[in-house]
Enzyme design. Structure first.
Site, mmCIF file in Angstrom:
data_model
loop_
_atom_site.group_PDB
_atom_site.id
_atom_site.type_symbol
_atom_site.label_atom_id
_atom_site.label_comp_id
_atom_site.label_asym_id
_atom_site.label_seq_id
_atom_site.Cartn_x
_atom_site.Cartn_y
_atom_site.Cartn_z
ATOM 1 N N ASP A 277 4.490 -9.318 -2.367
ATOM 2 C CA ASP A 277 3.151 -8.988 -1.887
ATOM 3 C C ASP A 277 3.194 -8.263 -0.543
ATOM 4 O OD1 ASP A 277 1.558 -10.663 -3.960
ATOM 5 O OD2 ASP A 277 3.046 -12.040 -3.165
ATOM 6 N N GLU B 131 7.401 -6.094 -8.176
ATOM 7 C CA GLU B 131 6.715 -4.801 -8.131
ATOM 8 C C GLU B 131 7.356 -3.821 -7.163
ATOM 9 O OE1 GLU B 131 2.252 -3.072 -7.102
ATOM 10 O OE2 GLU B 131 2.447 -4.938 -8.211
#
Length: 359
Positions: free
Chosen positions: A17, A256
């Site tokens: 994140d 990610e």
């Protein structure tokens, strides 16, 4: 007058994140001349990626970004013109009240997925009970989505595909601890091709040490068994990690941030999506493989799919590794072609600025 943007980041999955938010904040500031505040709830984790952070500071400036400690006693009375809520992290009620007064625009930056439904939900709105409107922004791999993070300094993959795998294969290993790490290392060690594996110092290091019969491994240490040599690297900055990906022949990536960087590196990679209940991460993986490797020959595609699925399992068969090495040339060519195709699209930060200015 310079636009003021706030990016809110709640650290849930270790570095993923904050990794995405830090890259985005820097690009918005440096390439689009925006006044950026990055609100982070866990400065200790953030410090791994931003070493100059002072943990005791509630507000500090790093690389032109104002980093704010998102804590219970923070001052949320001054809302920005544009507010990015990263990954549905939830905004403080006091800050939402300030947004109403400021008439701020509100965008939720969603997680990256290649699933086709992302196109349908991208840019959709959600009216709130307080009269505000929350906009959904989906990163993605097609023109109909929000794009991928890619800074201007990243070069396109231009070198021609190699005709065969190199003799000494360089591999980077960055994964979640539940991956079948021991059986992967065993498969590599038992293989015929020498492999130099770079392992940054993360939570998987104890398992790597256990494979070699060690109680622990230290940064800078090199250990070997069979065809495998492992070199332990320090926890890398984002720039150094990006360099590592370009130097390796095969990259194991996760989540990610490292996933997208592997795409820009243009080298064959194996992606480990974040583990979700009831196997919800598997459709995400399959959607990406189908979308990203459209030009890959069917034999190589089957090998790549088998490798990815084995990496999501509890054990890893040596034959999967051998098959992947044998198909490396075709996988390499298709990976480079896919990277060049995505490079031709507009990057996420640029599309996000256009989207927000049009709200």
């Amino acid at each position: 007058m310079t636009q003021r943007w706030d990016v809110f980041c709640k650290v849930v999955d270790n570095f993923g994140d904050i990794g995405v938010c830090w890259r985005l904040a820097r690009q918005l500031q440096s390439e689009h001349q925006l006044d950026i505040r990055l609100w982070v709830d866990d400065l200790q984790v953030a410090q791994r990626l931003i070493p100059s952070l002072t943990l005791a500071a509630t507000e500090q400036r790093v690389d032109g970004i104002r980093v704010m400690h998102w804590c219970a006693d923070a001052d949320f009375s001054d809302a920005a013109d544009m507010v990015i809520e990263a990954f549905a992290c939830g905004l403080p009620p006091a800050y939402i009240a300030a947004m109403q007064q400021q008439q701020s625009r509100w965008v939720n930056l969603e997680y990256l997925t290649a699933e086709t439904w992302a196109e349908d939900f991208h840019a959709k709105t959600s009216p709130q009970a307080n009269g505000m409107v929350r906009h959904f922004y989906f990163p993605g791999f097609t023109q109909a989505t929000g794009g991928l993070i890619r800074e201007r300094h990243i070069p396109p993959v231009l070198h021609p595909p190699a005709k065969q795998a190199v003799n000494a294969c360089k591999v980077s290993l960055f994964c979640y601890p539940h991956a079948p790490i021991i059986s992967l290392l065993s498969a590599i060690a038992e293989g015929k091709q020498p492999v130099h594996c770079y392992v940054p110092s993360t939570t998987i290091l104890p398992q790597v040490a256990d494979f070699f019969g060690k109680t622990s491994l230290q940064v800078g240490q090199m250990v070997s068994h069979g065809a495998l040599t492992v070199e332990v690297l320090p926890f890398l900055s984002q720039a150094d990690y990006d360099q590592l990906l370009t130097r390796c022949d095969i990259n194991f990536v996760r989540g990610e941030d490292s996933w997208v960087r592997a795409i820009w590196a243009g080298k064959p990679f194996i992606w480990q999506p974040y583990l979700q209940e009831e196997g919800a991460h598997i459709p995400k993986l399959k959607a990406f493989l189908a979308q990203h490797y459209q030009s890959m020959p069917i034999t190589a595609l089957n090998v790549s799919q088998a490798m990815h699925m084995a990496w999501q399992d509890t054990a890893f068969q040596a034959s999967v590794w051998d098959d992947y090495l044998a198909a490396w040339s075709s996988i390499n060519a298709a990976t480079q072609e896919a990277s060049r195709t995505l490079f031709s699209q507009t990057d996420l930060a640029s599309k996000l600025v256009i989207f927000c200015n049009n709200l």
